[in-house]
Enzyme design. Sequence first.
Site, PDB file in Angstrom:
ATOM      1  N   SER A 182      18.946  28.666  40.330  1.00 44.83           N
ATOM      2  CA  SER A 182      20.033  29.534  40.941  1.00 44.83           C
ATOM      3  C   SER A 182      20.425  30.725  39.899  1.00 44.83           C
ATOM      4  CB  SER A 182      21.248  28.699  40.910  1.00 44.83           C
ATOM      5  OG  SER A 182      21.589  27.728  39.464  1.00 44.83           O
TER       6      SER A 182
ATOM      7  N   HIS B 233      27.188  16.338  36.638  1.00 38.96           N
ATOM      8  CA  HIS B 233      28.173  16.003  37.963  1.00 38.96           C
ATOM      9  C   HIS B 233      29.026  14.606  37.569  1.00 38.96           C
ATOM     10  CE1 HIS B 233      26.175  18.989  39.772  1.00 38.96           C
ATOM     11  NE2 HIS B 233      25.973  18.589  41.045  1.00 38.96           N
TER      12      HIS B 233
END
Length: 202
Positions: free
Chosen positions: A47, A138
């Site tokens: 990313s 997460h």
Amino acid sequence: MKPELAALAQRVKGFMPHNEGLALYRAGAEVAALGSLVEIGSYCGKSAVYLGAAAAEAGSVLFTIDHHHGSEEMQAGWEHHDAELVDPRTGLMDSLPVLRQTISEAGLDDTVVPIVGDSVTVASHFGAAALVFIDGGHGTAPAHADYEAWSPKVRPGGLLAIHDVFADPADGGRPPYEIWLRALEDGFVEHAAEGSLRVMRR
């Protein structure tokens, strides 16, 4: 986005599909002229190529923040563990060398600035950003801590992006979805969505 950078991004280890990466690039390109971009969770730099390309085109900078020892789901015995990223000297995951290689191969050394450390600690010393992309741990504690530390850093008119937002629990973990809901409650406005990527404007 230059085709050669798009092709490189697709080859880098990571969990972001190309269509979501392109949506992230578009979000970065939209606001990069307003200031720096920030990414929480570098891993191997997939990313960072998308966001770095957007920053480079605008003459801006991407700060990509990670401790590089992997989140819970990347440790040995877990679903996303990659033994190739384990440092044989320490036995710990270390994705920093791969990130550095990715940035260099992309020609983004002057645009992408890796920061090695805990994201909440870094946030306490950081100013405003035009875009904050949350894609770190997460688990419940790290995801909510990243949101609480970094969402206030998004400048007015800037964007907050969150990865792995799944409405159906069968598709993925809850914390990214939970912090997306928190952002909406806190006044961020839905701006774009692609796959599991959500982009909101302050």
